[in-house]
Write an enzyme that holds these catalytic residues in place. Structure first.
Site, mmCIF file in Angstrom:
data_model
loop_
_atom_site.group_PDB
_atom_site.id
_atom_site.type_symbol
_atom_site.label_atom_id
_atom_site.label_comp_id
_atom_site.label_asym_id
_atom_site.label_seq_id
_atom_site.Cartn_x
_atom_site.Cartn_y
_atom_site.Cartn_z
ATOM 1 N N THR A 80 0.239 -3.793 -2.582
ATOM 2 C CA THR A 80 1.160 -4.231 -3.638
ATOM 3 C C THR A 80 0.682 -3.611 -4.938
ATOM 4 O O THR A 80 -0.262 -4.100 -5.558
ATOM 5 C CB THR A 80 1.200 -5.766 -3.739
ATOM 6 O OG1 THR A 80 1.650 -6.301 -2.493
ATOM 7 C CG2 THR A 80 2.149 -6.209 -4.849
ATOM 8 N N LYS B 196 9.133 -6.064 -3.416
ATOM 9 C CA LYS B 196 7.974 -6.961 -3.333
ATOM 10 C C LYS B 196 7.749 -7.673 -4.669
ATOM 11 O O LYS B 196 7.389 -8.855 -4.705
ATOM 12 C CB LYS B 196 6.732 -6.158 -2.941
ATOM 13 C CG LYS B 196 5.433 -6.972 -2.885
ATOM 14 C CD LYS B 196 5.474 -8.057 -1.813
ATOM 15 C CE LYS B 196 4.245 -8.969 -1.858
ATOM 16 N NZ LYS B 196 3.009 -8.291 -1.511
ATOM 17 N N LYS C 123 -2.955 -10.776 -10.108
ATOM 18 C CA LYS C 123 -2.678 -9.348 -10.310
ATOM 19 C C LYS C 123 -1.212 -9.034 -10.052
ATOM 20 O O LYS C 123 -0.570 -8.295 -10.807
ATOM 21 C CB LYS C 123 -3.584 -8.527 -9.376
ATOM 22 C CG LYS C 123 -3.371 -7.029 -9.413
ATOM 23 C CD LYS C 123 -2.402 -6.513 -8.340
ATOM 24 C CE LYS C 123 -2.931 -6.738 -6.947
ATOM 25 N NZ LYS C 123 -2.001 -6.210 -5.901
#
Length: 285
Positions: free
Chosen positions: A96, A169, A236
């Site tokens: 990701t 995502k 994050k």
């Protein structure tokens, strides 16, 4: 059988690589902390000393890494995988890292290496069971080459051209923080009002937040948060979501609140716990 290089054996990468080994693919694995590769070597994987060694001559190379900096180092740093890729190879990044990082990698890959971005949703138990949701971006031809390998890991779907998987995502992750903040603050309110915590959780299981409460109920009841997906990584991801939104001219207020909450929990020392530890942090705040 496909020859595969798998780079990155963290909480998600190790079980994913293990599934590929177990179904009979010829898998070479690499991890920065070499000891994490040893169990896979015992199961039949080839343990490589460098990313380049793991990628050399492989039909498919998969990266599953912490962030964009790690991806850059593993692909383009010393002994990086990119220079070792066979021209006919397919690179599949399942990290990701956001769409900008994916497109940056694409610009720097040697031609004619094909590339698919395919981040996943789901935590360690779903990785072990091969039940991840895989959000893929790339040309139809590259996606079809990747699909048989991805189907070992979960259910892939093509979201569009290169970068679309990474973008989707971020959309998915934009909801994660709000849900955990909602659970944590509901429990904090229940405590302030003198309500039984178990009864509040029972109520929340049948609310709009029910899916997450059911998934994490054992952790919420025990107060123990063994990592299935680390809180630091969720923090994050929310920073990536906020940055992408701002770059697109959108101010997502709920995401900003969640990003602050996860950041505060990380600073309080909960970064290596499961992301559901945010609830405990908010209850105690």
């Amino acid at each position: 059988m496909t020859t595969i290089g798998f780079l990155g054996l963290g909480l998600m990468g190790a079980p994913m690589a293990g599934r590929l080994v177990d179904v009979g693919h010829d898998v070479a694995v690499w991890n920065r902390t070499a000891s994490r590769a040893e169990p896979l070597g015992e199961r039949g994987a080839t343990v490589a000393a460098t990313p380049a060694e793991a990628a050399a001559g492989r039909q498919v190379v998969i990266t599953m890494l912490t962030d964009a900096d790690a991806l850059d180092a593993v692909l383009f740093g010393g002994d990086g995988a990119a220079a070792a890729l066979d021209p006919r190879a397919l690179l599949v990044d399942m990290s990701t890292v956001g769409r900008d990082a994916v497109l940056d990698v694409a610009r720097r890959l040697p031609e004619p290496v094909a590339f698919v971005d395919a981040p996943v949703t789901g935590s360690t138990p779903r990785a072990e069971a091969g039940e991840l949701t895989i959000l893929a971006g790339g040309t139809p031809e590259a996606y079809e080459r990747a699909r048989p390998v991805l189907e070992v890991l979960g259910t892939p779907r093509r979201c569009g051209e290169l970068g679309a998987g990474a973008a989707m995502k971020l959309v998915s992750n934009s909801t994660l923080g709000a849900i955990l903040v909602g659970i944590g603050e509901a429990l904090a309110l229940g405590d302030a009002l003198g309500l039984d915590r178990g009864a509040v959780l029972d109520l929340l299981e049948n609310s709009y937040l029910g899916g997450m409460v059911k998934t994490k109920r054992a952790m919420l009841d025990s107060g123990e948060y063994p990592p299935q997906f680390k809180l630091s990584l969720a923090a994050k991801d929310l920073r990536l979501v906020e940055r992408a939104a701002l770059d697109g001219g959108r101010n997502l207020r709920g995401v900003s609140v969640a990003r602050d909450a996860f950041g505060d929990a990380e600073e309080a020392g909960r970064g290596d716990e499961d992301y559901a530890a945010l609830v405990a942090f908010l209850e105690s705040a």
